[in-house]
Motif scaffolding. Structure first.
Motif, mmCIF file in Angstrom:
data_model
loop_
_atom_site.group_PDB
_atom_site.id
_atom_site.type_symbol
_atom_site.label_atom_id
_atom_site.label_comp_id
_atom_site.label_asym_id
_atom_site.label_seq_id
_atom_site.Cartn_x
_atom_site.Cartn_y
_atom_site.Cartn_z
ATOM 1 N N PRO A 36 -18.872 -1.379 14.567
ATOM 2 C CA PRO A 36 -19.378 -0.038 14.911
ATOM 3 C C PRO A 36 -20.869 0.132 14.575
ATOM 4 O O PRO A 36 -21.248 0.858 13.660
ATOM 5 N N LEU A 37 -21.717 -0.573 15.319
ATOM 6 C CA LEU A 37 -23.160 -0.561 15.036
ATOM 7 C C LEU A 37 -23.790 0.719 15.576
ATOM 8 O O LEU A 37 -23.604 1.058 16.741
ATOM 9 N N ARG A 38 -24.549 1.390 14.719
ATOM 10 C CA ARG A 38 -25.133 2.682 15.133
ATOM 11 C C ARG A 38 -26.620 2.592 15.450
ATOM 12 O O ARG A 38 -27.197 3.517 16.000
ATOM 13 N N PHE A 39 -27.252 1.496 15.095
ATOM 14 C CA PHE A 39 -28.616 1.211 15.529
ATOM 15 C C PHE A 39 -28.784 -0.299 15.513
ATOM 16 O O PHE A 39 -27.954 -1.013 14.968
ATOM 17 N N GLY A 40 -29.849 -0.777 16.127
ATOM 18 C CA GLY A 40 -30.066 -2.221 16.201
ATOM 19 C C GLY A 40 -30.778 -2.574 17.485
ATOM 20 O O GLY A 40 -31.207 -1.709 18.235
ATOM 21 N N ALA A 41 -30.902 -3.878 17.727
ATOM 22 C CA ALA A 41 -31.566 -4.362 18.938
ATOM 23 C C ALA A 41 -31.079 -5.780 19.204
ATOM 24 O O ALA A 41 -30.283 -6.321 18.445
ATOM 25 N N GLY A 42 -31.566 -6.377 20.283
ATOM 26 C CA GLY A 42 -31.171 -7.745 20.611
ATOM 27 C C GLY A 42 -29.741 -7.813 21.111
ATOM 28 O O GLY A 42 -29.137 -6.799 21.459
ATOM 29 N N ILE A 43 -29.194 -9.024 21.154
ATOM 30 C CA ILE A 43 -27.776 -9.178 21.463
ATOM 31 C C ILE A 43 -27.081 -9.706 20.215
ATOM 32 O O ILE A 43 -27.690 -10.388 19.402
ATOM 33 N N LYS A 44 -25.816 -9.349 20.054
ATOM 34 C CA LYS A 44 -25.143 -9.514 18.767
ATOM 35 C C LYS A 44 -24.363 -10.826 18.700
ATOM 36 O O LYS A 44 -23.366 -11.007 19.386
ATOM 37 N N GLY A 45 -24.848 -11.710 17.841
ATOM 38 C CA GLY A 45 -24.215 -13.014 17.685
ATOM 39 C C GLY A 45 -22.754 -12.912 17.281
ATOM 40 O O GLY A 45 -21.908 -13.685 17.732
ATOM 41 N N LYS A 46 -22.439 -11.921 16.435
ATOM 42 C CA LYS A 46 -21.057 -11.780 15.948
ATOM 43 C C LYS A 46 -20.084 -11.491 17.094
ATOM 44 O O LYS A 46 -18.944 -11.937 17.090
ATOM 45 N N LEU A 47 -20.565 -10.728 18.103
ATOM 46 C CA LEU A 47 -19.698 -10.351 19.223
ATOM 47 C C LEU A 47 -19.552 -11.500 20.214
ATOM 48 O O LEU A 47 -18.486 -11.696 20.798
ATOM 49 N N LEU A 48 -20.609 -12.273 20.366
ATOM 50 C CA LEU A 48 -20.548 -13.451 21.227
ATOM 51 C C LEU A 48 -19.633 -14.501 20.592
ATOM 52 O O LEU A 48 -18.830 -15.148 21.279
ATOM 53 N N GLU A 49 -19.741 -14.638 19.279
ATOM 54 C CA GLU A 49 -18.887 -15.588 18.552
ATOM 55 C C GLU A 49 -17.413 -15.180 18.676
ATOM 56 O O GLU A 49 -16.537 -16.036 18.835
ATOM 57 N N ALA A 50 -17.154 -13.876 18.623
ATOM 58 C CA ALA A 50 -15.776 -13.390 18.796
ATOM 59 C C ALA A 50 -15.233 -13.822 20.165
ATOM 60 O O ALA A 50 -14.098 -14.287 20.272
ATOM 61 N N MET A 51 -16.056 -13.690 21.196
ATOM 62 C CA MET A 51 -15.631 -14.101 22.542
ATOM 63 C C MET A 51 -15.316 -15.590 22.586
ATOM 64 O O MET A 51 -14.323 -16.012 23.163
ATOM 65 N N GLN A 52 -16.195 -16.390 21.960
ATOM 66 C CA GLN A 52 -15.977 -17.850 21.935
ATOM 67 C C GLN A 52 -14.666 -18.202 21.228
ATOM 68 O O GLN A 52 -14.053 -19.221 21.529
ATOM 69 N N CYS A 53 -14.277 -17.374 20.278
ATOM 70 C CA CYS A 53 -13.060 -17.623 19.485
ATOM 71 C C CYS A 53 -11.826 -16.949 20.084
ATOM 72 O O CYS A 53 -10.754 -16.968 19.480
ATOM 73 N N GLY A 54 -12.007 -16.329 21.254
ATOM 74 C CA GLY A 54 -10.876 -15.657 21.905
ATOM 75 C C GLY A 54 -10.408 -14.427 21.150
ATOM 76 O O GLY A 54 -9.237 -14.053 21.217
ATOM 77 N N THR A 55 -11.334 -13.787 20.415
ATOM 78 C CA THR A 55 -10.973 -12.626 19.599
ATOM 79 C C THR A 55 -11.577 -11.353 20.199
ATOM 80 O O THR A 55 -12.796 -11.220 20.238
ATOM 81 N N PRO A 56 -10.746 -10.415 20.669
ATOM 82 C CA PRO A 56 -11.268 -9.170 21.231
ATOM 83 C C PRO A 56 -12.018 -8.342 20.185
ATOM 84 O O PRO A 56 -11.802 -8.498 18.972
ATOM 85 N N SER A 57 -12.878 -7.456 20.670
ATOM 86 C CA SER A 57 -13.683 -6.653 19.744
ATOM 87 C C SER A 57 -13.806 -5.217 20.226
ATOM 88 O O SER A 57 -13.675 -4.929 21.421
ATOM 89 N N ILE A 58 -14.057 -4.331 19.258
ATOM 90 C CA ILE A 58 -14.428 -2.936 19.564
ATOM 91 C C ILE A 58 -15.833 -2.762 19.028
ATOM 92 O O ILE A 58 -16.109 -3.080 17.868
#
Length: 413
Positions: free
Chosen positions: A283-305
Motif C-alpha cells: 500500500p504505497l502512498r508516495f514514491g516514483a519509478g517502477i516497483k521491484g517488489k511487485l515485479l518480483e511477485a509476478m516472477q514468483c507467481g504471487t498476486p499482489s494488492i
C-alpha cells in the motif's frame, strides 16, 4: 560494438541485489554491457557493506574512489573509458565535471533509477495532506539538481514511462536526451510455472522492501495502523510477514505475534520468500519509478494488492497481477478476496506472468539499446551540439562545482 570498449560505472553504493531493486537493476545493466564484450570497472565512494555483490566474480573490476580528490582525475585518465555510467544524479554532480574535463569524448550515461524529485514532491504533498500537482516539482531544489544532471548527460536511462512524460511535458526536455530501459528480465516459461507452489500450498501475506527507502517505511506503518486490522477482522488467523533490509528500531518495535504482524528483517532470498507467500501487500502512498517488489511477485507467481502509485507505469494496458486500490477498506476487502478465492488468485497470477513476458523481457530492449549507444558514439559531437542547455549547464557547472570541489580538496589537506 566490435572492439573492446571500457565502461566505467560510478556507483552511489556498491550493488546489493538482495537488498533493493536498484541493486538488481545495476546487475542487469552490468550483464547487458558484459554481453557486448565491454571491460567494466565499477567505482564508488561508498563504504563496503556485508551484503554487496562480489563484483570480481562477475568479471568486473572494483575501485574505491574519493569525493573531492584529484586522485579520481589520475584514475580516469589512466582508465580512459569509452562510456561512463553514473548511478543516480548525485554521482554525476560529484564526478561529472571531472569526467567531462579528463575524458571529453566518453559517452556520459545517467541511470536515473527513479525521478527523485517526483518521489520527494509526492512525499511532501502526502505529509501536508494535499493532492500532488505536477507544478510541485518546480518547488523542489532536488528537481533543479536532477534535471540539470539529465541535461548535462548524453542520455538518461528511464524505467518509468510516466516519468518520461513528465520530463517532456513539465520540464520540456528533448526526447533525444532520455531512453526507456525498464528492468530486463528472463521470460517465465511453462516449465517454471509447473514448479511453483499451488494456491493451497502457499500461506500468509507478505510485505517486502528496503527500509532505507521512505515509501516502504510509510507503507508498513499504514499496514500496521490501518489496513492490517481490517484484514484481521475478516481473517482472524491471518499472518503478515514484513521483510526488508536495514530495519530501524522503530520498524522492529512493530513486531506483534498476537496481531499476526511479524517483522522478519532482511530476506536471505527474496524470491524464495515471495514464492511461498499467497499474497503480496504494497500500500504505497508516495514514491516514483517502477516497483521491484511487485515485479518480483509476478516472477514468483504471487498476486499482489497495491495502490495507483504502486502500479504506476508497470502494466501498460494489461490487467494487474491482483488489484489496484487506494481506499484502505476496499484494499483490505480485496486482499481477503484474493487470499480466499482460488479462481481469482489464479487469474491474478496469470495476469502477472503476462505483464513480465510482454513488458520486461530483456530481449525486447537489449538490441535496440545497443544500437542507440552505437549511434550516439558515432555522432557524439553533433548530438551534444543539439543540446545547448546541457552545454551551457556543463560550462557553468565546470566552473562552480569544480572550484567548490577544489576548495574542499585544499581544505582537506
Amino acid at each position: 560494438m566490435n572492439q573492446v570498449q571500457k565502461l566505467l560505472i560510478i556507483g552511489f553504493v556498491w550493488p546489493e541485489p538482495n537488498s533493493s531493486a536498484a541493486g538488481g537493476r545495476m546487475m542487469q545493466l552490468i550483464s547487458l554491457f558484459k554481453k557486448q564484450g565491454f571491460s567494466i570497472t565499477f567505482a564508488s565512494p561508498a563504504q563496503d557493506s556485508d551484503f554487496m555483490v562480489d563484483l570480481e566474480s562477475f568479471g568486473v573490476d572494483k575501485k574505491t574512489i574519493e569525493l573531492n580528490n584529484y586522485s579520481f582525475d589520475l584514475f580516469i585518465k589512466e582508465l580512459n573509458p569509452t562510456i561512463v555510467l553514473f548511478d543516480r544524479f548525485m554521482m554525476e554532480e560529484q564526478f561529472g565535471w571531472r569526467v567531462a574535463e579528463n575524458c571529453p569524448d566518453a559517452l556520459r550515461l545517467l541511470d536515473t533509477e527513479d525521478l527523485h524529485c517526483l518521489r520527494l514532491a509526492r512525499q511532501k504533498a502526502f505529509k501536508e495532506k494535499r493532492p500532488f500537482n505536477a507544478t510541485d516539482l518546480f518547488l523542489e531544489d532536488v528537481a533543479k539538481r536532477e534535471i540539470a544532471s539529465i541535461l548535462r548527460c548524453d542520455l538518461s536511462l528511464m524505467i518509468s514511462e510516466f516519468e518520461m512524460e513528465l520530463l517532456e511535458s513539465v520540464f520540456k526536455i528533448d526526447k533525444a536526451l532520455f531512453y526507456y530501459l525498464p528492468f530486463l528480465l528472463e521470460p517465465i516459461k511453462i516449465a517454471q510455472l509447473q514448479e511453483l507452489l499451488s494456491f493451497e500450498e502457499r500461506k500468509n501475506f507478505i510485505f517486502i522492501g528496503n527500509f532505507l527507502h521512505e515509501p516502504n517505511w510509510n507503507a508498513v506503518q499504514y499496514l500496521k495502523e490501518t489496513i492490517w486490522p481490517l484484514i484481521r477482522k475478516q481473517l482472524p488467523e491471518a499472518v503478515l510477514h514484513v521483510y526488508g533490509a536495514y530495519p530501524s528500531q522503530k520498524v522492529l518495535q512493530l513486531h506483534n505475534v498476537k496481531e499476526g504482524f511479524l517483522i522478519m528483517g532482511r530476506a536471505n532470498d527474496a524470491q524464495e520468500v515471495a514464492k511461498n507467500a499467497r499474497v503480496v501487500l504494497a500500500p504505497l502512498r508516495f514514491g516514483a519509478g517502477i516497483k521491484g517488489k511487485l515485479l518480483e511477485a509476478m516472477q514468483c507467481g504471487t498476486p499482489s494488492i497495491t495502490t495507483i502509485i504502486g502500479a504506476e507505469s508497470m502494466h501498460g494496458d494489461l490487467p494487474w497481477n491482483g488489484f489496484i486500490v487506494d481506499e484502505p477498506s476496499v484494499f483490505a476487502d480485496k486482499a481477503v478476496q484474493l487470499y480466499r478465492d482460488k479462481t481469482i488468485w489464479i487469474k491474478a497470477q496469470q495476469n502477472g506472468i503476462a505483464i513480465v513476458n510482454e513488458r520486461y523481457l530483456k530481449e525486447l530492449f537489449e538490441d535496440d539499446f545497443v544500437k542507440k549507444v552505437e549511434i550516439l558514439q558515432a555522432d557524439l559531437q553533433k548530438h551534444r551540439l543539439r543540446n545547448f542547455m546541457g552545454a551551457m549547464l556543463q560550462h557553468h557547472t565546470l566552473k562552480s562545482t569544480k572550484y567548490m570541489s577544489l576548495w574542499i580538496e585544499a581544505k582537506n589537506k
